[in-house]
Design a protein around this motif. Structure first.
Motif, mmCIF file in Angstrom:
data_model
loop_
_atom_site.group_PDB
_atom_site.id
_atom_site.type_symbol
_atom_site.label_atom_id
_atom_site.label_comp_id
_atom_site.label_asym_id
_atom_site.label_seq_id
_atom_site.Cartn_x
_atom_site.Cartn_y
_atom_site.Cartn_z
ATOM 1 N N THR A 110 124.570 45.339 93.988
ATOM 2 C CA THR A 110 125.735 45.142 93.131
ATOM 3 C C THR A 110 125.442 44.130 92.032
ATOM 4 O OG1 THR A 110 127.184 45.650 94.998
ATOM 5 C CG2 THR A 110 128.187 44.562 93.099
ATOM 6 N N ILE A 111 124.809 43.009 92.387
ATOM 7 C CA ILE A 111 124.457 41.998 91.386
ATOM 8 C C ILE A 111 123.509 42.587 90.345
ATOM 9 C CG2 ILE A 111 123.201 39.820 91.051
ATOM 10 C CD1 ILE A 111 124.416 38.926 93.767
ATOM 11 N N GLU A 112 122.540 43.381 90.791
ATOM 12 C CA GLU A 112 121.617 44.016 89.844
ATOM 13 C C GLU A 112 122.347 44.997 88.932
ATOM 14 O OE1 GLU A 112 118.517 45.722 92.218
ATOM 15 O OE2 GLU A 112 117.312 43.890 92.173
ATOM 16 N N SER A 113 123.312 45.735 89.473
ATOM 17 C CA SER A 113 124.044 46.704 88.653
ATOM 18 C C SER A 113 124.871 46.019 87.568
ATOM 19 C CB SER A 113 124.957 47.556 89.541
ATOM 20 O OG SER A 113 126.088 46.827 89.983
ATOM 21 N N LEU A 114 125.224 44.759 87.799
ATOM 22 C CA LEU A 114 125.997 43.984 86.825
ATOM 23 C C LEU A 114 125.100 43.237 85.839
ATOM 24 C CD1 LEU A 114 128.630 42.606 89.341
ATOM 25 C CD2 LEU A 114 129.087 44.248 87.513
ATOM 26 N N GLY A 115 123.782 43.364 85.980
ATOM 27 C CA GLY A 115 122.851 42.763 85.035
ATOM 28 C C GLY A 115 122.304 41.427 85.436
ATOM 29 N N GLY A 116 122.701 40.911 86.602
ATOM 30 C CA GLY A 116 122.203 39.607 87.036
ATOM 31 C C GLY A 116 123.140 38.473 86.675
ATOM 32 N N ALA A 117 122.606 37.269 86.673
ATOM 33 C CA ALA A 117 123.420 36.058 86.519
ATOM 34 C C ALA A 117 123.349 35.515 85.099
ATOM 35 C CB ALA A 117 122.942 34.985 87.501
ATOM 36 N N ALA A 118 124.436 34.880 84.663
ATOM 37 C CA ALA A 118 124.501 34.290 83.325
ATOM 38 C C ALA A 118 123.655 33.037 83.197
ATOM 39 C CB ALA A 118 125.952 33.966 82.957
ATOM 40 N N SER A 119 123.349 32.408 84.329
ATOM 41 C CA SER A 119 122.525 31.194 84.321
ATOM 42 C C SER A 119 121.599 31.231 85.523
ATOM 43 C CB SER A 119 123.405 29.939 84.374
ATOM 44 O OG SER A 119 124.139 29.895 85.591
ATOM 45 N N SER A 120 120.614 30.361 85.538
ATOM 46 C CA SER A 120 119.692 30.277 86.670
ATOM 47 C C SER A 120 120.379 29.583 87.839
ATOM 48 C CB SER A 120 118.432 29.516 86.265
ATOM 49 O OG SER A 120 117.686 30.254 85.319
ATOM 50 N N GLN A 121 120.446 30.272 88.960
ATOM 51 C CA GLN A 121 121.077 29.737 90.163
ATOM 52 C C GLN A 121 120.407 30.366 91.370
ATOM 53 O OE1 GLN A 121 123.619 27.501 89.841
ATOM 54 N NE2 GLN A 121 124.072 27.805 87.662
ATOM 55 N N HIS A 122 120.576 29.741 92.524
ATOM 56 C CA HIS A 122 120.073 30.319 93.765
ATOM 57 C C HIS A 122 121.238 30.587 94.707
ATOM 58 C CE1 HIS A 122 118.639 30.006 98.013
ATOM 59 N NE2 HIS A 122 117.823 30.939 97.551
ATOM 60 N N ILE A 123 121.391 31.852 95.082
ATOM 61 C CA ILE A 123 122.336 32.221 96.132
ATOM 62 C C ILE A 123 121.537 32.480 97.408
ATOM 63 C CG2 ILE A 123 123.975 33.942 96.975
ATOM 64 C CD1 ILE A 123 124.892 34.425 94.150
ATOM 65 N N LEU A 124 121.795 31.706 98.436
ATOM 66 C CA LEU A 124 121.250 32.003 99.754
ATOM 67 C C LEU A 124 122.255 32.907 100.442
ATOM 68 C CD1 LEU A 124 118.953 31.469 101.743
ATOM 69 C CD2 LEU A 124 120.266 29.542 102.627
ATOM 70 N N ILE A 125 121.816 34.073 100.865
ATOM 71 C CA ILE A 125 122.734 35.061 101.428
ATOM 72 C C ILE A 125 122.163 35.570 102.738
ATOM 73 C CG2 ILE A 125 121.675 36.940 100.070
ATOM 74 C CD1 ILE A 125 124.527 38.185 99.904
ATOM 75 N N ALA A 126 123.053 35.859 103.680
ATOM 76 C CA ALA A 126 122.621 36.396 104.971
ATOM 77 C C ALA A 126 123.694 37.321 105.513
ATOM 78 C CB ALA A 126 122.349 35.268 105.967
ATOM 79 N N ASP A 127 123.254 38.259 106.346
ATOM 80 C CA ASP A 127 124.174 39.056 107.137
ATOM 81 C C ASP A 127 123.685 39.027 108.580
ATOM 82 O OD1 ASP A 127 122.039 40.882 107.205
ATOM 83 O OD2 ASP A 127 122.922 42.194 105.683
ATOM 84 N N TRP B 274 121.703 40.751 110.077
ATOM 85 C CA TRP B 274 120.325 41.215 110.275
ATOM 86 C C TRP B 274 119.285 40.324 109.602
ATOM 87 C CZ3 TRP B 274 124.547 44.145 108.985
ATOM 88 C CH2 TRP B 274 125.030 44.970 110.010
ATOM 89 N N GLY B 275 119.700 39.294 108.862
ATOM 90 C CA GLY B 275 118.719 38.410 108.255
ATOM 91 C C GLY B 275 119.190 37.851 106.923
ATOM 92 N N GLY B 276 118.349 37.003 106.324
ATOM 93 C CA GLY B 276 118.706 36.323 105.084
ATOM 94 C C GLY B 276 117.731 36.604 103.969
ATOM 95 N N ARG B 277 118.176 36.344 102.740
ATOM 96 C CA ARG B 277 117.332 36.407 101.553
ATOM 97 C C ARG B 277 117.752 35.265 100.624
ATOM 98 N NH1 ARG B 277 115.117 41.538 100.502
ATOM 99 N NH2 ARG B 277 113.772 40.497 98.982
ATOM 100 N N GLY B 278 116.768 34.765 99.885
ATOM 101 C CA GLY B 278 117.043 33.752 98.876
ATOM 102 C C GLY B 278 117.025 34.399 97.502
ATOM 103 N N LEU B 279 118.163 34.467 96.847
ATOM 104 C CA LEU B 279 118.271 35.156 95.559
ATOM 105 C C LEU B 279 118.105 34.147 94.421
ATOM 106 C CD1 LEU B 279 121.372 37.478 96.234
ATOM 107 C CD2 LEU B 279 118.995 37.715 97.025
ATOM 108 N N GLU B 280 116.898 34.079 93.869
ATOM 109 C CA GLU B 280 116.643 33.203 92.721
ATOM 110 C C GLU B 280 116.992 33.997 91.463
ATOM 111 O OE1 GLU B 280 113.412 30.001 94.380
ATOM 112 O OE2 GLU B 280 112.661 31.572 93.037
ATOM 113 N N LEU B 281 118.233 33.826 91.000
ATOM 114 C CA LEU B 281 118.794 34.640 89.928
ATOM 115 C C LEU B 281 118.655 33.952 88.579
ATOM 116 C CD1 LEU B 281 122.115 35.654 91.741
ATOM 117 C CD2 LEU B 281 119.976 36.964 91.623
#
Length: 369
Positions: A207-224, A226-233
């Protein structure tokens, strides 16, 4: 902290959710607007009309990409019920990280941990920000038809922050100072809300990719579950960090793998906190034993062993105010949140407001409440 933050339950259409938000937290939103007006003036040399000019550009992006969230922000503005609070003021709160153009120096240490073989996923952080914001924080739940229920800790007026949903997706946030900024993309607080409306990590990334990414550099740590990912956007593209061999991702306030942006060194304590948190995780694994981690790694242990740590103070994992800085510029840990997710289990979190382990923090508060 002597008084627990308000717990606010929001439900309905986007506008109804926003209107209740603005009405119930009107006093806190007014204080937030004053804090940020002063911060922009002091640290960015921007007066509020200049801030609103940039916010107006983000209004266009939101109208195109997430009209429902724009409607919710309109509801917040109307709910506050003040002639001097408009939609653009609320957008400015939600885009404050981007409008500041990387001139603010907030901290935060975040950890995602797939614990042992028990199916327990933990995602947690200390949120470090201006001391003056602490009295305005709120715990919010959001129910909207067709979407998972959300629980989060937020700054009043902001539609997306740190928390989790009923589908066991949780998010944390680390600010990054880097160029460029793009007003044609969505501010990070809107992307946090979008992630919290998703059912899986992979759904959120898509979904984030479909919206073109982030307006600024930020890190979202996300998990469900089944596991986690670090999104360096960033506006230039994202890099997604996997778990290490122990099922752990640790992140502070500098990019570890995203080399697509111009990121000058800015927060000397960030690498120190990163290595310290990694070291403390390794110590827990060694001392508790891998076979027992699923039983022993919980919120009290993580608060005690990691999130109360004061090595390299004031820029520690548990951040204390730097007395050499003026009151408006002082930063400290304002809350700690530890979320526990798991397949087939009800997700929950423990939140402590104030500096964990410092003696003046709140008792742990549960989400859901």
């Amino acid at each position: 902290m002597s008084n627990d933050p308000p717990k606010v339950d929001l439900r309905g259409t986007p506008y109804e959710i926003g209107f209740s938000h603005g009405q119930i937290l009107a006093k806190q939103i007014g204080r937030q607007l004053q804090i940020y007006q002063n911060l922009f003036q002091e640290t960015c040399k921007l007066d509020w009309p200049q801030v609103l000019e940039t916010a107006e550009q983000f209004r266009s992006a939101a109208a195109t990409l997430v009209p429902d969230l724009l409607e919710e922000m309109q509801g917040i503005a109307d709910g506050v019920g003040r002639e001097d609070v408009s939609l653009v003021d609320i957008i400015a709160l939600n885009a404050r990280s981007e409008i500041a153009l990387g001139k603010w120096d907030d901290g935060c240490t975040a950890i995602a941990w797939k614990v042992g073989t028990t199916g327990k996923q933990i995602i947690a952080q200390n949120w470090d920000w201006r001391t003056t914001v602490g009295e305005n924080l709120a715990m919010v739940s959001i129910e909207r038809e067709g979407k998972p229920k959300i629980w989060m800790v937020t700054e009043p007026g902001i539609v997306g922050k740190i928390g989790f949903n009923s589908a066991s997706v949780g998010v944390c946030l680390n600010a990054i100072r880097a160029r460029p900024i793009s007003t044609s993309l969505l501010p990070i607080h809107l992307l946090l809300r979008i992630a919290l409306e998703c059912h899986t990590v992979s759904d959120a990334i898509a979904t984030i990719e479909s919206l073109g990414g982030a307006a600024s550099s930020q890190h979202i740590l996300i998990a469900d579950a089944w596991g986690g990912r670090g999104l360096e956007l960033s506006p230039c593209g994202g890099v997604y960090l996997p778990e290490d061999e122990d099922g752990i991702i640790v992140h502070t306030n500098h990019f570890l793998a995203n080399k697509l942006v111009d990121e000058p060194p800015w927060l000397s304590g960030s690498p120190v906190r990163l290595e310290r948190a990694r070291k403390l995780c390794k110590e827990i694994i060694r001392e508790e034993g891998r076979d027992r981690l699923g039983q022993t790694v919980d919120a009290p242990l993580l608060r005690r062993r990691i999130f109360s740590d004061t090595v390299n103070s004031p820029q520690a994992i548990c951040c204390s105010p730097d007395i050499s800085r003026g009151g408006l510029a002082r930063i400290e840990t304002l809350f700690n949140i530890i979320m526990v997710l798991g397949e087939g289990k009800e997700p929950y979190a423990e939140v402590v407001f104030g500096r964990p382990g410092a003696g003046g923090e709140s008792a742990p508060l549960m989400m859901p409440w």
